[in-house]
Design a protein around this motif. Structure first.
Motif, mmCIF file in Angstrom:
data_model
loop_
_atom_site.group_PDB
_atom_site.id
_atom_site.type_symbol
_atom_site.label_atom_id
_atom_site.label_comp_id
_atom_site.label_asym_id
_atom_site.label_seq_id
_atom_site.Cartn_x
_atom_site.Cartn_y
_atom_site.Cartn_z
ATOM 1 N N TRP A 83 -31.367 0.008 -12.998
ATOM 2 C CA TRP A 83 -31.252 -1.326 -13.595
ATOM 3 C C TRP A 83 -31.039 -1.199 -15.094
ATOM 4 O O TRP A 83 -31.713 -0.443 -15.776
ATOM 5 N N GLY A 84 -30.099 -1.958 -15.577
ATOM 6 C CA GLY A 84 -29.830 -1.909 -17.015
ATOM 7 C C GLY A 84 -29.438 -3.300 -17.513
ATOM 8 O O GLY A 84 -29.635 -4.312 -16.825
ATOM 9 N N TYR A 85 -28.840 -3.331 -18.711
ATOM 10 C CA TYR A 85 -28.436 -4.616 -19.278
ATOM 11 C C TYR A 85 -26.928 -4.637 -19.449
ATOM 12 O O TYR A 85 -26.327 -3.670 -19.926
ATOM 13 N N SER A 86 -26.315 -5.753 -19.045
ATOM 14 C CA SER A 86 -24.854 -5.865 -19.109
ATOM 15 C C SER A 86 -24.405 -6.185 -20.536
ATOM 16 O O SER A 86 -25.225 -6.293 -21.445
ATOM 17 N N GLU A 87 -23.068 -6.380 -20.687
ATOM 18 C CA GLU A 87 -22.504 -6.643 -22.011
ATOM 19 C C GLU A 87 -23.111 -7.899 -22.607
ATOM 20 O O GLU A 87 -23.310 -7.990 -23.814
ATOM 21 N N ASN A 88 -23.325 -8.911 -21.732
ATOM 22 C CA ASN A 88 -23.879 -10.154 -22.257
ATOM 23 C C ASN A 88 -25.394 -10.213 -22.085
ATOM 24 O O ASN A 88 -25.985 -11.271 -21.891
ATOM 25 N N ASN A 89 -26.029 -9.047 -22.122
ATOM 26 C CA ASN A 89 -27.488 -8.945 -22.133
ATOM 27 C C ASN A 89 -28.174 -9.523 -20.910
ATOM 28 O O ASN A 89 -29.261 -10.064 -20.999
ATOM 29 N N ARG A 90 -27.563 -9.426 -19.792
ATOM 30 C CA ARG A 90 -28.207 -9.857 -18.556
ATOM 31 C C ARG A 90 -28.652 -8.610 -17.796
ATOM 32 O O ARG A 90 -28.013 -7.566 -17.874
ATOM 33 N N ARG A 91 -29.737 -8.704 -16.997
ATOM 34 C CA ARG A 91 -30.192 -7.568 -16.181
ATOM 35 C C ARG A 91 -29.229 -7.372 -15.013
ATOM 36 O O ARG A 91 -28.918 -8.329 -14.292
ATOM 37 N N ALA A 92 -28.736 -6.144 -14.887
ATOM 38 C CA ALA A 92 -27.786 -5.879 -13.796
ATOM 39 C C ALA A 92 -28.073 -4.509 -13.205
ATOM 40 O O ALA A 92 -28.649 -3.629 -13.849
ATOM 41 N N LYS A 93 -27.663 -4.338 -11.966
ATOM 42 C CA LYS A 93 -27.901 -3.064 -11.284
ATOM 43 C C LYS A 93 -26.656 -2.199 -11.435
ATOM 44 O O LYS A 93 -25.576 -2.556 -10.950
ATOM 45 N N TYR A 94 -26.786 -1.077 -12.107
ATOM 46 C CA TYR A 94 -25.670 -0.180 -12.334
ATOM 47 C C TYR A 94 -25.661 0.952 -11.309
ATOM 48 O O TYR A 94 -26.680 1.597 -11.065
ATOM 49 N N TYR A 95 -24.506 1.210 -10.723
ATOM 50 C CA TYR A 95 -24.359 2.291 -9.760
ATOM 51 C C TYR A 95 -23.606 3.444 -10.394
ATOM 52 O O TYR A 95 -22.714 3.229 -11.216
ATOM 53 N N GLN A 96 -23.943 4.662 -10.021
ATOM 54 C CA GLN A 96 -23.111 5.790 -10.414
ATOM 55 C C GLN A 96 -23.093 6.818 -9.291
ATOM 56 O O GLN A 96 -23.944 6.807 -8.399
ATOM 57 N N LEU A 97 -22.105 7.727 -9.382
ATOM 58 C CA LEU A 97 -21.949 8.708 -8.325
ATOM 59 C C LEU A 97 -23.028 9.778 -8.424
ATOM 60 O O LEU A 97 -23.364 10.232 -9.512
ATOM 61 N N SER A 98 -23.525 10.202 -7.275
ATOM 62 C CA SER A 98 -24.416 11.370 -7.247
ATOM 63 C C SER A 98 -23.545 12.599 -7.030
ATOM 64 O O SER A 98 -22.332 12.499 -6.862
ATOM 65 N N ARG A 99 -24.177 13.749 -7.015
ATOM 66 C CA ARG A 99 -23.405 14.975 -6.827
ATOM 67 C C ARG A 99 -22.723 14.958 -5.465
ATOM 68 O O ARG A 99 -21.531 15.267 -5.349
ATOM 69 N N THR A 100 -23.480 14.575 -4.443
ATOM 70 C CA THR A 100 -22.865 14.516 -3.129
ATOM 71 C C THR A 100 -21.793 13.442 -3.084
ATOM 72 O O THR A 100 -20.787 13.560 -2.370
ATOM 73 N N GLY A 101 -21.972 12.368 -3.889
ATOM 74 C CA GLY A 101 -20.970 11.326 -3.921
ATOM 75 C C GLY A 101 -19.655 11.855 -4.480
ATOM 76 O O GLY A 101 -18.568 11.550 -3.957
ATOM 77 N N ARG A 102 -19.772 12.659 -5.536
ATOM 78 C CA ARG A 102 -18.561 13.227 -6.104
ATOM 79 C C ARG A 102 -17.856 14.136 -5.114
ATOM 80 O O ARG A 102 -16.633 14.094 -4.969
#
Lengths: 115, 932
Positions: free
Chosen positions: A67-86
């Motif tokens: 969970w992080g903050y978006s450009e307009n300062n809203r709470r958003a869930k950020y996804y990223q690739l894991s090693r197996t995902g890559r």
């Protein structure tokens, strides 16, 4: 491949998501927008199934979320690739290219080749 | 309200269409997971709405459009929540697994560092768990296991499963079958695919070909279809077939067991075809049975199976195959698919009735049926067994005993762990300070307990194996007839016991150890006066004392129980037999086996009696058919004129056939009439002496002498004497009605007397004349086999095998419990004194003498014991009530046993704390106070 409604089949959606995240973490909305833009709006991605897919990929371990903050300062869930995902992305891209080359060869054939 | 929040609210209010039950089974993290999904989706919708608004749509239209573009938000939310929950669960499980692995490794390391401690605990647990498993193995082998045959559940037993070596002559019975009756059942039934029969062979005199030494393997007569019905196939050679049973004597063959094959023939495959001589008849071995198959009888060894058709050849003086009046067979039938045991019972009952009526002589058939006999038809999956009934109650008693023992052992182990946990206080404090939570500490300590229990359980299995075999040997049985191997139930039981032990000994120390006060423990010195005296929260190590009190309570139960069982045994042993038991020797000779028959038996009896009477030291000699405590008894039905039986049992009496002077010889007491005399013997003998019980039952208030009664074939017997009740076969229960007929008589009554026992009354010690008796027998007939020559007292002792074993084991358990309680008390008291060193030093400084300090410690210890006794006594009484059936002549509240138990406990407690008390009394006040 497209199904009757012009939407995407599940396998394709997965690989698109993986590709979308290959440059870094994004939230779900950003992924949806990226797919729309990069395919020149030719592929219609239903937003609901997109989120289902995101959660499924996270459950499978190909994505990790934070969970992080978006450009307009809203709470958003950020996804990223894991090693197996890559690894999965690389595998899928390779097999997709092989597949499309094969189909392309068949569709571009000039010879009936009846035996 | 911010847009996102509004969205979130709207999403959360969506109905849970697909999973309504989830509302009931809310998992802890479910709320958080749902909130996160809602927030995520709300964020997306808000972004979309903003975009649309920026593109010119009015806000509410934009919102609707965003929702429409999204799709079916409710089901998406469901799916996401479900998947997230699964993910969380999987993550948590992995985490817990990792933690458990950590705990395991750490626990193993800790245990390895204190090898001595671990060894002691594992040893103690192995003892406790092993003992429980041993008893359970026995219970399993004797009472639960099915016989090792194909599909035992489909077997139906006909006959009383206890009567495995019985032979009855004189009429049809409900608990045994005669061979002709068995054949009727076998041929006419429609409910069995096969019906086998088995019967006793008695003692077999066997010579293996080429070897002239006599052996006595355990044999059994079986029908030709025996192995086929049971579904057991030979490993060498062949089994019997139905053809082997067809004609009497046409199949002189035998099948041997695997054990016998290994023992006597050394697994030689050429055993098939070898000839052995059984009771003088030549028999060929045709097959060997697989290992672990010892027949249909649980608890009996088996070496040889012989076909029933061979009975006449093997027992030429007792041909029973054509005789409807000789019942010696038990039967097992395999039900046809779909048939039930109830149907079998009905058909068997009908067929037996039919057969009895069709073949009865005179009115005996009608009389038999008029007594409405109920037939023994029961489940056959557990085969037949004589040991089952004998050992059922003792085994359950033992089960209680070992369970108590295990609790005591667990209490000891718990104390040990508690003591160690105090020593580990700093370690716990450090871990807590570093951020572990209490639950984690408790889990880690429980893991240690689990490993200890697992090691104890594994070793316990070895203890159990050894213990169960030892118990069987002590009980006088043979362990080859019992399957003491491990099976699933034994393993499950052991596992269960291990888990229970962990809970018993591990939980409390774990909880205690983790409750550490960081500040006081981290401080270097923990022996200050106040700290020592008050301990944690002002208590004096209460947990250890509580455990000891518990141990004492359980020990009380075991000790009182042991005391009662011992007293009960004494009582039984002292039961008045009504005869001169200390001066009687019983001689058992195999007259029939040697070939004596009819009047020749009588002549033998008389001549042996003469020779035996001539031995110096012998006061009198008599002979009888059934002996005293010799293991055989006879029964028959009678009709008494003027007496109407209310139940079939009212017409049944026990009887014996005795020579002249019987009662005088055994030291019995004639109440009326006279003893048996030589004039009563002979072909026209129609007299009997009866015992008091019979006289009172059939002729209440009248003089029995001179009255008569009759047998089935209307032979009228006159009573010539009434003797006081004697106990010739059993020590418990009420003396049964018994009649004594002359040994030598015409063979119309109940058949020829087959066995011959001599009752020899000695002037001095019975053992002194044993050799002379043997010599006398040899001088009359050198080849007459002596089956037994024992004083009555040792026969008595043998018959009490189960009771004696129980008393011995109970005493052993009691002693062990005492030892454990004493050790525990010693440990706890030592620890308590160490902690109170400062206080004691203070007292001494203030003027206390050595004696005062010793009294202080002793009083403390006795207080704990007293608490235990107070709790244990009601438990002991309750247990005694459970054991009521085993206790003879002892009240459930037995003051003697209770007083003895308390005395022994107190004495042990004093001995246990003597050392610590003496040490405490020598505490120098200066040294004690210096540590503050």
């Amino acid at each position: 491949m497209l199904d009757r409604d012009g939407g995407l089949l599940r396998g394709t959606l997965d690989v698109l998501i993986l590709k979308a995240l290959s440059w870094g973490p994004r939230h779900g909305y950003a992924v949806a927008e990226w797919i729309k833009i990069v395919t020149d709006e030719e592929l219609l991605v239903e937003e609901g199934p997109l989120y289902t897919a995101l959660h499924r990929l996270e459950k499978n371990g190909w994505l990790v979320a934070e969970w992080g903050y978006s450009e307009n300062n809203r709470r958003a869930k950020y996804y990223q690739l894991s090693r197996t995902g890559r690894q999965q992305l690389r595998a899928e891209v390779t097999s997709w290219e092989r597949y499309s080359r094969a189909v392309g060869k068949a569709l571009g054939a000039a010879d009936p080749l009846t035996t | 309200m911010p847009l996102a929040k509004r969205w979130a609210q709207q999403i959360r209010s969506l109905p849970e269409r697909r999973y309504p039950m989830r509302r009931v089974f809310r998992i802890p993290f479910s709320a958080r997971v749902e909130r996160e999904v809602d927030d995520e989706l709300a964020f997306h919708l808000e972004m979309r709405t903003q975009r649309l608004i920026a593109a010119g749509m009015p806000p509410d239209v934009a919102r609707r459009e965003a929702l429409r573009q999204f799709g079916d938000i409710a089901s998406v939310r469901q799916d996401c929540v479900t998947m997230d929950e699964q993910r969380e669960r999987a993550t948590r499980r992995a985490f817990e697994m990792a933690e458990f692995q950590q705990d395991l490794v750490y626990a193993l390391r800790t245990l390895r560092r204190n090898v001595g401690f671990t060894a002691v605990v594992v040893f103690a647990l192995a003892l406790g768990i092993g003992a429980n498993t041993a008893i359970f193995t026995l219970i399993n082998a004797v009472m639960v296991r099915t016989i090792p045959v194909a599909d035992p559940g489909a077997l139906v037993a006909i006959g009383n499963p206890v009567r495995v070596s019985s032979l009855s002559q004189g009429g049809p019975r409900t608990d045994l079958l005669s061979y002709p009756l068995y054949k009727d059942l076998r041929d006419k039934n429609h409910v069995f695919t096969g019906l086998l029969a088995t019967g006793r062979t008695g003692r077999l005199d066997v010579r293996i070909d080429g070897n002239s030494e006599l052996e006595h393997p355990q044999g059994r007569f079986v029908s030709g279809n025996y192995f086929a019905v049971l579904g057991v196939k030979p490993v060498v050679g062949r089994a019997f077939t139905e053809a082997d049973d067809d004609v009497i004597g046409n199949a002189p063959i035998a099948v041997i067991s695997h054990g016998y094959w290994t023992r006597r023939f050394h697994n030689d495959h050429a055993v098939v075809g070898r000839q052995i001589v059984v009771n003088g008849a030549r028999v060929t071995i045709v097959g060997v049975m697989p290992p672990r198959f010892t027949g249909e009888i649980v608890g009996a060894d088996r070496d040889v199976w012989l076909p029933l058709s061979l009975q006449h050849a093997v027992q030429p003086n007792q041909r029973m195959l054509d005789d409807r009046l000789s019942s010696f067979l038990l039967a097992l039938g395999r039900l046809k698919p779909g048939a039930t045991i109830e149907q079998a019972r009905q058909e068997v009952t009908a067929l037996i009735r039919e057969s009895v009526v069709a073949n009865a002589v005179g009115s005996s058939g009608k009389d038999f049926l008029a007594s409405s006999p109920t037939y023994f038809v029961s489940d056959g999956s557990k085969g037949f067994s004589r040991v089952r009934t004998t050992f059922q109650a003792p085994l359950f008693t033992l089960m209680i005993g070992v369970a108590l023992l295990l609790c005591i052992i667990c209490a000891n182990v718990a104390n040990l762990l508690l003591a160690r946990s105090i020593a580990r206080g700093r370690e716990m404090a450090v871990r807590l300070a570093l951020g572990a939570n209490r639950a984690r500490l408790v889990r880690q300590l429980l893991t240690e307990g689990l490993i200890l229990a697992a090691l104890g359980g594994a070793t316990g299995l070895l203890v159990a194996w050894w213990g169960s075999h030892a118990l069987v040997a002590l009980g006088g049985g043979s362990s080859t007839g019992l399957d003491l191997g491990m099976d699933l139930w034994v393993l499950v039981f052991t596992l269960g016991v291990c888990c229970a032990s962990v809970l018993l000994f591990g939980l409390v120390p774990a909880l205690r150890a983790s409750r550490v006060d960081l500040a006081t423990t981290m401080r270097a010195n923990a022996h200050s006066v106040s700290g020592g005296a008050l301990g944690h929260r002002g208590q004096r190590a209460p947990l250890g004392r509580l455990l000891i009190a518990g141990q004492v309570a359980l020990s009380v139960v075991l000790l009182v129980g042991a005391g009662m069982l011992v007293r009960s045994l004494r009582h039984i042993e002292k039961t008045d037999l009504g005869m001169d038991r200390d001066h009687l020797v019983i001689l058992d000779v195999d007259a029939r086996g040697r070939g004596y028959v009819g009047p020749r038996t009588g002549a033998l009896a008389r001549s042996l009696r003469e020779r035996l009477s001539a031995i110096p030291g012998v006061a009198a000699v008599a002979y009888s058919m059934n002996g005293i405590f010799s293991g055989s008894e006879s029964q028959t039905t009678v009709q008494v004129p003027g007496f109407t039986p209310r139940t079939p049992n009212d017409s049944v009496i026990n009887f014996d056939e005795v020579g002249p002077g019987y009662f005088n010889t055994i030291g019995g007491h004639m109440l009326d009439g006279r003893d048996m005399a030589s004039s009563d013997e002979g072909n026209l003998a129609r007299v009997a002496v009866v015992n008091e019980a019979l006289a009172k039952f059939y002729f209440p208030g009248q003089r029995a002498v001179g009255r008569s009664f009759s047998f089935a074939d209307s032979v009228s017997i006159q009573i010539i004497g009434v003797a006081a009740d004697t106990r010739e076969h059993s020590l418990s229960g009420v003396p049964t009605r018994r009649a004594y007929f002359p040994y030598v008589h015409r063979d119309t009554m109940v058949g020829l007397p087959g066995s011959l026992h001599f009752e020899i009354r000695t002037r001095g010690e019975p053992t002194a004349v044993v050799q002379a008796i043997r010599a006398a027998v040899v001088s009359v007939d050198p080849a007459l086999p002596i089956d037994g020559l024992d004083p009555v007292v040792s026969l008595l002792r043998q018959s009490l095998g189960a009771e004696r074993l129980l008393a011995r084991l109970a005493t052993g358990f009691g002693a062990l419990a005492l030892l454990l309680a004493a050790i525990g008390l010693y440990g706890v008291m030592t620890y308590a004194i160490t902690r109170r060193t400062g206080e004691i030093g203070l007292r001494v400084a203030l003027g206390a003498r050595r004696a005062d300090v010793i009294n202080l410690v002793l009083a403390d210890a006795l207080r704990v014991v007293a608490a235990g006794v107070v709790v244990g006594l009601p438990l002991a009484i309750a247990t005694a009530r459970l054991l009521r059936s085993q206790l003879h002549g002892v009240e459930t509240v037995d003051p003697l046993s209770i007083a003895a138990a308390i005395a022994v406990l107190s004495a042990s407690a004093i001995v246990a704390v003597l050392m610590p008390a003496l040490r405490a009394s020598r505490v120098s006040p200066i040294v004690a106070l210096r540590t503050d």
